[in-house]
Scaffold this motif. Structure first.
Motif, short mmCIF file in Angstrom:
data_model
loop_
_atom_site.label_atom_id
_atom_site.label_comp_id
_atom_site.label_asym_id
_atom_site.label_seq_id
_atom_site.Cartn_x
_atom_site.Cartn_y
_atom_site.Cartn_z
N VAL A 1 -32.19 -17.42 -17.18
CA VAL A 1 -32.02 -18.82 -16.83
C VAL A 1 -32.02 -18.91 -15.30
CG1 VAL A 1 -30.49 -20.83 -16.94
CG2 VAL A 1 -30.75 -19.34 -18.94
N VAL A 2 -32.90 -19.77 -14.78
CA VAL A 2 -33.06 -19.92 -13.33
C VAL A 2 -32.84 -21.38 -12.93
CG1 VAL A 2 -34.65 -17.96 -13.15
CG2 VAL A 2 -35.55 -20.26 -13.55
N LEU A 3 -32.76 -21.62 -11.63
CA LEU A 3 -32.49 -22.96 -11.13
C LEU A 3 -33.57 -23.95 -11.58
CD1 LEU A 3 -30.66 -24.77 -9.46
CD2 LEU A 3 -31.99 -24.14 -7.45
N ARG A 4 -34.83 -23.58 -11.45
CA ARG A 4 -35.93 -24.46 -11.87
C ARG A 4 -36.84 -23.68 -12.81
NH1 ARG A 4 -36.74 -29.10 -10.39
NH2 ARG A 4 -39.00 -29.03 -10.26
N GLY A 5 -36.66 -23.92 -14.09
CA GLY A 5 -37.45 -23.21 -15.10
C GLY A 5 -37.84 -24.14 -16.23
N TYR A 6 -38.50 -23.58 -17.22
CA TYR A 6 -38.94 -24.39 -18.37
C TYR A 6 -37.76 -24.83 -19.21
CZ TYR A 6 -43.81 -22.90 -17.63
OH TYR A 6 -45.06 -22.67 -17.13
N ASP A 7 -37.85 -26.04 -19.73
CA ASP A 7 -36.80 -26.60 -20.60
C ASP A 7 -36.52 -25.64 -21.75
OD1 ASP A 7 -36.20 -28.27 -23.20
OD2 ASP A 7 -35.51 -29.47 -21.51
N ARG A 8 -35.28 -25.23 -21.87
CA ARG A 8 -34.89 -24.21 -22.85
C ARG A 8 -35.11 -24.66 -24.29
NH1 ARG A 8 -29.13 -22.64 -20.49
NH2 ARG A 8 -29.19 -24.83 -19.92
N ASP A 9 -34.77 -25.90 -24.59
CA ASP A 9 -34.94 -26.40 -25.97
C ASP A 9 -36.41 -26.40 -26.38
OD1 ASP A 9 -32.21 -26.77 -26.37
OD2 ASP A 9 -32.28 -28.86 -25.66
N ARG A 10 -37.28 -26.86 -25.48
CA ARG A 10 -38.71 -26.90 -25.81
C ARG A 10 -39.28 -25.50 -26.01
NH1 ARG A 10 -42.07 -31.63 -22.72
NH2 ARG A 10 -40.67 -33.33 -23.27
N VAL A 11 -38.87 -24.57 -25.17
CA VAL A 11 -39.36 -23.19 -25.30
C VAL A 11 -38.88 -22.60 -26.62
CG1 VAL A 11 -39.19 -20.84 -24.36
CG2 VAL A 11 -39.54 -22.79 -22.81
N ASP A 12 -37.60 -22.77 -26.93
CA ASP A 12 -37.06 -22.23 -28.17
C ASP A 12 -37.75 -22.83 -29.40
OD1 ASP A 12 -35.30 -20.59 -26.79
OD2 ASP A 12 -33.61 -21.98 -26.98
N GLN A 13 -38.01 -24.13 -29.35
CA GLN A 13 -38.69 -24.78 -30.47
C GLN A 13 -40.11 -24.24 -30.63
OE1 GLN A 13 -39.18 -29.02 -30.10
NE2 GLN A 13 -39.96 -29.24 -32.17
N LEU A 14 -40.84 -24.15 -29.53
CA LEU A 14 -42.22 -23.66 -29.57
C LEU A 14 -42.28 -22.23 -30.10
CD1 LEU A 14 -45.24 -23.89 -28.98
CD2 LEU A 14 -44.73 -23.28 -26.61
N LEU A 15 -41.43 -21.37 -29.57
CA LEU A 15 -41.45 -19.98 -30.01
C LEU A 15 -40.99 -19.83 -31.46
CD1 LEU A 15 -40.33 -18.11 -26.79
CD2 LEU A 15 -42.62 -18.31 -27.76
N GLY A 16 -40.11 -20.70 -31.91
CA GLY A 16 -39.72 -20.71 -33.32
C GLY A 16 -40.89 -21.06 -34.22
N GLU A 17 -41.68 -22.05 -33.82
CA GLU A 17 -42.88 -22.43 -34.58
C GLU A 17 -43.89 -21.30 -34.58
OE1 GLU A 17 -44.44 -26.11 -33.02
OE2 GLU A 17 -42.48 -27.09 -33.17
N VAL A 18 -44.04 -20.64 -33.46
CA VAL A 18 -44.98 -19.53 -33.36
C VAL A 18 -44.55 -18.38 -34.28
CG1 VAL A 18 -45.84 -17.72 -31.81
CG2 VAL A 18 -45.84 -20.11 -31.07
#
Length: 74
Positions: free
Chosen positions: A7-24
């Motif tokens: 987790v960094v100061l300016r990074g990708y939205d965690r919820d969106r990443v988790d959702q996308l990777l879950g679908e994948v």
């Protein structure tokens, strides 16, 4: 799916990443070629936004590239 990205100061939205990777992950486990192709297309244009306290972009980008290869059977 629990992500292990930094987790960094300016990074990708965690919820969106988790959702996308879950679908994948669901698509990778599926024998349905339509589901796999749909997930692969989502990886081409993942629609991720940068937020405060998000996942490290370089780590997520590498994971998305690896996921796309898994979906392609490479």
């Amino acid at each position: 799916m629990t992500s292990t990205f930094t987790v960094v100061l300016r990074g990708y939205d965690r919820d969106r990443v988790d959702q996308l990777l879950g679908e994948v992950e669901a698509a990778v486990a599926s024998a349905d070629p339509v589901k796999r192709e749909s997930a692969r297309r989502r990886l081409i244009d993942p629609d991720l936004v940068v937020v405060l306290r998000g996942y490290a972009r370089d780590e997520v980008d590498a994971a998305l590239t690896e996921a796309a290869q898994r979906l392609s059977g490479a």
